[in-house]
Design a protein around this motif. Structure first.
Motif, short mmCIF file in Angstrom:
data_model
loop_
_atom_site.label_atom_id
_atom_site.label_comp_id
_atom_site.label_asym_id
_atom_site.label_seq_id
_atom_site.Cartn_x
_atom_site.Cartn_y
_atom_site.Cartn_z
N HIS A 128 0.83 -1.20 0.00
CA HIS A 128 0.00 0.00 0.00
C HIS A 128 0.87 1.25 0.00
O HIS A 128 0.54 2.25 -0.64
N GLN A 129 1.99 1.21 0.72
CA GLN A 129 2.91 2.34 0.71
C GLN A 129 3.52 2.53 -0.67
O GLN A 129 3.70 3.67 -1.13
N ASP A 130 3.83 1.43 -1.35
CA ASP A 130 4.37 1.53 -2.71
C ASP A 130 3.33 2.12 -3.66
O ASP A 130 3.66 2.95 -4.52
N LEU A 131 2.08 1.69 -3.52
CA LEU A 131 1.01 2.23 -4.35
C LEU A 131 0.82 3.72 -4.09
O LEU A 131 0.62 4.51 -5.03
N LEU A 132 0.90 4.11 -2.83
CA LEU A 132 0.79 5.53 -2.49
C LEU A 132 1.90 6.34 -3.15
O LEU A 132 1.66 7.40 -3.72
N ALA A 133 3.13 5.84 -3.05
CA ALA A 133 4.27 6.57 -3.63
C ALA A 133 4.08 6.75 -5.13
O ALA A 133 4.37 7.83 -5.68
N LEU A 134 3.58 5.73 -5.81
CA LEU A 134 3.36 5.83 -7.25
C LEU A 134 2.23 6.82 -7.54
O LEU A 134 2.33 7.62 -8.48
N ALA A 135 1.16 6.77 -6.75
CA ALA A 135 0.06 7.73 -6.92
C ALA A 135 0.54 9.15 -6.70
O ALA A 135 0.13 10.08 -7.43
N GLN A 136 1.40 9.36 -5.71
CA GLN A 136 1.93 10.70 -5.45
C GLN A 136 2.75 11.21 -6.63
O GLN A 136 2.62 12.37 -7.04
N GLU A 137 3.58 10.35 -7.19
CA GLU A 137 4.39 10.76 -8.34
C GLU A 137 3.51 11.09 -9.53
O GLU A 137 3.69 12.12 -10.21
N ALA A 138 2.52 10.23 -9.80
CA ALA A 138 1.63 10.46 -10.94
C ALA A 138 0.82 11.73 -10.76
O ALA A 138 0.64 12.51 -11.70
N ALA A 139 0.30 11.96 -9.54
CA ALA A 139 -0.50 13.16 -9.28
C ALA A 139 0.35 14.41 -9.40
O ALA A 139 -0.10 15.44 -9.92
N ARG A 140 1.60 14.34 -8.92
CA ARG A 140 2.48 15.51 -9.02
C ARG A 140 2.75 15.85 -10.48
O ARG A 140 2.65 17.02 -10.88
N ARG A 141 3.07 14.85 -11.28
CA ARG A 141 3.39 15.10 -12.69
C ARG A 141 2.16 15.61 -13.44
O ARG A 141 2.25 16.54 -14.26
N ALA A 142 1.01 15.00 -13.18
CA ALA A 142 -0.21 15.45 -13.86
C ALA A 142 -0.57 16.86 -13.42
O ALA A 142 -1.00 17.69 -14.23
N GLY A 143 -0.41 17.16 -12.14
CA GLY A 143 -0.69 18.50 -11.65
C GLY A 143 0.20 19.55 -12.29
O GLY A 143 -0.26 20.65 -12.64
#
Length: 271
Positions: free
Chosen positions: A6-21
């Motif tokens: 779940h922590q790995d999934l969160l880290a990937l979601a954070q990276e994707a959200a940052r780049r999309a933002g």
């Protein structure tokens, strides 16, 4: 102790959200045009919604090729890993179209049908909210480091600040306005931001006492609902139901139940 996956999934979601933002904030054309409409002529999609979703799904697919997707702009696949990503690449498209600052990127990861990690990035606020199931909710922003989120102590309902949203289908909007008319005298006030994901995070961070809306989809709710719950808020739909298209409610303990009862009395879930 949270699951390392779940922590790995969160880290990937954070990276994707940052780049999309960053793409949405820095790449917005000066003369942004509507690319398509959905449920009605005022329910719009821009070229940037589509570009942001592609960025997110391409990044995640590269790292986790066996995962599934459910995205507002058409990403849909079952996957084989048991993990599905629920994505709203631009929640608050009308705000974005008009240059208003309240919009967000919302990314949630589900495992076996349960949301386990969620990120909501609000670039024009300079804030990002995130949560892992069982691990609390946190945010980064203008302050130093991460801030742990906690919803407000519950006020009496007549002192509660509550947010809502309105559907793009005229008949539904008219009914929602009538529900709001009945509710306003019973609350401190009602707000309307234009982004359900941001509203749910504002409940989590103590900026709102409650939120309700009809007609939301999974991608509108998944990340923000987890963040609100991990910050101590209660969430649901009609009594005994999970939040969904009929009705989504979030509120501090003490506000949630009386708000839910009023919305049921007022028939907020139907025309």
């Amino acid at each position: 102790m949270t699951d390392p996956l779940h922590q790995d999934l969160l880290a990937l979601a954070q990276e994707a959200a940052r780049r999309a933002g960053e793409l949405l904030r820095d790449g917005r054309p000066a003369h942004l045009a509507v690319a398509a409409t959905k449920s009605s002529p005022i329910d719009v999609v821009t070229e940037m919604d589509i570009a942001a979703e592609k960025l997110i799904t391409d990044l995640i697919s590269e790292r986790r090729p066996d995962d599934g997707f459910l995205g507002e702009e058409g990403a849909s696949s079952k996957g084989t890993s048991g993990v599905r990503w629920v994505i709203d690449p631009l929640d608050g498209t009308v705000n974005y179209l008009y240059g208003l600052p309240t919009w967000a990127v919302s990314i949630a990861a589900e495992q076996d049908g349960e949301t386990v990690a969620g990120v909501v990035a609000a670039p024009m606020r300079g804030e990002t909210y995130h949560a892992v199931r069982g691990g609390g909710a946190r945010a980064t922003g203008a302050w130093e480091g991460e801030r742990e989120l906690a919803c407000r102590p519950a006020p009496p309902l007549d002192q509660a600040l509550v947010s809502t949203g309105f559907n793009y289908v005229t008949e539904v909007r008219v009914h929602q306005a009538e529900v709001a008319r009945q509710l306003i005298p019973l609350l401190r006030d009602i707000r309307r931001s234009g982004s359900a994901a941001v509203d749910l995070c504002d409940v989590a961070s103590g900026r709102l006492d409650g939120f309700f809306e009809r007609g939301l989809n999974a991608w509108d709710l998944a990340a923000g609902d987890l963040i609100a719950r991990e910050a101590g808020a209660l969430t649901g739909g009609r009594p005994g139901e999970r939040p969904g298209r009929d009705l989504a409610i979030a509120g501090t303990p003490g506000v949630f139940e009386p708000l839910q009862r009023l919305l049921e009395d007022f028939g907020a879930w139907h025309d």
